[in-house]
Design a protein around this motif. Structure first.
Motif, PDB file in Angstrom:
ATOM      1  N   ILE A 164       5.704  26.670  -9.477  1.00 26.19           N
ATOM      2  CA  ILE A 164       5.783  27.130  -8.075  1.00 26.19           C
ATOM      3  C   ILE A 164       5.618  28.648  -7.980  1.00 26.19           C
ATOM      4  N   HIS A 165       6.101  29.380  -8.995  1.00 29.38           N
ATOM      5  CA  HIS A 165       6.094  30.837  -8.873  1.00 29.38           C
ATOM      6  C   HIS A 165       5.310  31.566  -9.966  1.00 29.38           C
ATOM      7  N   ASN A 166       4.653  30.789 -10.823  1.00 31.89           N
ATOM      8  CA  ASN A 166       3.878  31.405 -11.903  1.00 31.89           C
ATOM      9  C   ASN A 166       4.736  32.389 -12.709  1.00 31.89           C
ATOM     10  N   TRP A 167       5.971  32.006 -12.909  1.00 35.20           N
ATOM     11  CA  TRP A 167       6.938  32.866 -13.615  1.00 35.20           C
ATOM     12  C   TRP A 167       7.345  32.126 -14.895  1.00 35.20           C
ATOM     13  N   GLN A 168       7.012  32.741 -16.026  1.00 39.49           N
ATOM     14  CA  GLN A 168       7.296  32.071 -17.305  1.00 39.49           C
ATOM     15  C   GLN A 168       8.653  32.561 -17.820  1.00 39.49           C
ATOM     16  N   ILE A 169       9.610  31.653 -17.861  1.00 37.39           N
ATOM     17  CA  ILE A 169      10.945  32.057 -18.324  1.00 37.39           C
ATOM     18  C   ILE A 169      11.346  31.220 -19.539  1.00 37.39           C
ATOM     19  N   GLN A 170      12.373  31.674 -20.213  1.00 36.60           N
ATOM     20  CA  GLN A 170      12.830  30.964 -21.416  1.00 36.60           C
ATOM     21  C   GLN A 170      14.246  30.435 -21.202  1.00 36.60           C
ATOM     22  N   LYS A 171      14.514  29.394 -21.969  1.00 35.46           N
ATOM     23  CA  LYS A 171      15.806  28.717 -21.802  1.00 35.46           C
ATOM     24  C   LYS A 171      16.999  29.681 -21.906  1.00 35.46           C
ATOM     25  N   ASP A 172      16.930  30.556 -22.903  1.00 33.67           N
ATOM     26  CA  ASP A 172      18.138  31.378 -23.096  1.00 33.67           C
ATOM     27  C   ASP A 172      18.291  32.484 -22.042  1.00 33.67           C
TER      28      ASP A 172
END
Ligand SMILES: Cc1ncc(COP(=O)(O)O)c(C=O)c1O
Length: 400
Positions: free
Chosen positions: A83-91
């Protein structure tokens, strides 16, 4: 439409904050009057979420301690990416028991007593509260209203950010109540000023998914590597999916040092072990993994409602100016043309003459006393009746 956004169900005497406040202010109101204030929706939650919750309770009737599973984190990561083209990581993801408590945790983790915190007003009024209740000081940089829309006054913003006691900005993105979706260039300027002055940015992005056609939300942490490392991003599916009562949110922090301080503060409150209850966790996971079709339909309903009110008021009540809604489902009206002396007269007119229960503009700041905020996340016929009442009340006002 695959989903029902037309049926309205009364929430009188259910414990609803919005309904309770309305009935308390006028116990003898006709029962077909619906409040249009507090930011939750008069739409039932997506069946995918309700059915998932029912299934969990049927399949596993043990409600012991539970931590978010990998599926929980994957659902958030995929939503932010898609939805936001934002790549985040679990931690980077810290489950928090809703956004306002996350703001308090951030203030306590990153600032000291009497430090100054910048906000751009008019703004969601609990921003004042979280600063005052933690014994920090509000520094207000008012947005500029050019008669059409709101802009950031960067000269004032920069001057105030340069004060060495200003340690934090609480950004509202998209901005409640003025409905602005900040442009990339605006966020870049904010980042430049905050980085130059060592001001940490806490970006409240609870309304991020609620966008009108043509507008794109830019997560603050995608502005640059430096901005990502100098920010704390508050997110939640609660506005998007009408889940506020689940008290479930996620604070996303890329910088591991900031993350540790935030976690430590949450742990000091005893909230670290299981900050979100089982059904809250599950509703986040179900919303982000199964709610997308409902979400897109809901946005078209909000957009239709927005257009309906804009047109109706333009054609019938030129004394009110409806500001262009870019994001959120909270429309902002400039009511100065109605000619009331002060905010009390305006508020009383809305409640007593038009039977409209809105959020009065003064709540959001001194500069918006002639404004009203209306929540348009409700079935169309509710708004049609509201517009009829408003029109009639304004006609009486003109004739008085
Ligand atoms: C900008 C903003 N932040 C936070 C909240 C409330 O968040 P929560 O219910 O998760 O504490 C709202 C609710 O309207 C809001 O508009």
């Amino acid at each position: 439409m695959a989903y029902n956004f037309k049926t309205f169900k009364s929430r009188r005497n259910t414990g609803s904050s919005k309904w309770g406040a309305m009935v308390q202010s006028n116990p003898s109101l006709p029962t077909d009057i619906i409040p249009l204030s507090v930011a939750d929706m008069e739409f039932e939650v997506a069946p995918e979420i309700i059915n998932g919750i029912k299934k969990r309770l049927t399949d596993n009737a043990i409600l012991g301690y539970e931590r978010p599973t990998d599926d929980y984190y994957t659902a958030i990561i995929n939503w932010m990416s898609k939805i936001h083209n934002w790549q985040i990581q679990k931690d980077w993801i810290i489950p928090t028991g809703s956004v306002v408590p996350a703001l308090v945790t951030a203030i306590q983790a990153f600032t000291n007593f009497e430090d100054k915190i910048l906000i751009m007003t008019p703004v969601y009024y609990p921003f004042y509260d979280v600063i005052n209740f933690t014994h920090r000081q509000v520094v207000d940089t008012p947005l500029t209203f050019d008669g059409e829309n709101y802009q950031i006054n960067f000269a004032d913003f920069e001057k105030k950010a340069a004060n060495s006691n200003v340690k934090m900005l609480i950004l509202c993105s998209p901005h409640n109540p003025v409905g602005r979706v900040w442009k990339k260039a605006e966020l870049e300027k904010i980042a430049k000023i905050c980085l130059a002055n060592d001001v940490l940015v806490v970006s409240d992005e609870i309304h991020a998914d609620l966008l009108m056609p043509g507008y794109t939300h830019i997560p603050y942490a995608t502005i640059s590597e430096e901005a990502a490392n100098n920010s704390v991003i508050c997110t939640a599916p609660s506005k998007t999916f009408n889940l506020a009562g689940m008290k479930a949110a996620n604070t996303i922090i890329k910088n591991s040092y900031l993350r540790r301080l935030f976690n430590d503060q949450q742990n000091r409150r005893g909230d670290g072990g299981m900050p979100v209850n089982i059904l809250g966790q599950l509703s986040v996971q179900l919303a982000y993994s199964k709610g997308e079709t409902w979400y897109h339909e809901m946005l078209t309903v909000i957009d239709d409602n927005r257009q309906y009110i804009e047109k109706y008021i333009k054609e019938n009540i030129p004394e009110i100016k409806v500001l262009p809604l870019q994001g959120t489902y909270l429309q902002w009206w400039d009511c100065s043309g109605l000619g009331f002396q002060n905010e009390v007269e305006l508020g009383n007119f809305m409640k007593e003459k038009a039977l409209l229960f809105l959020d009065d503009g003064y709540l959001f700041g001194d500069i918006s006393k002639q404004f009203e905020r209306i929540n348009i996340a409700c079935p169309r016929n509710v708004l049609e009746k509201a517009m009829y009442r408003l029109n009639r009340a304004v006609q009486d006002l003109r004739n008085s």
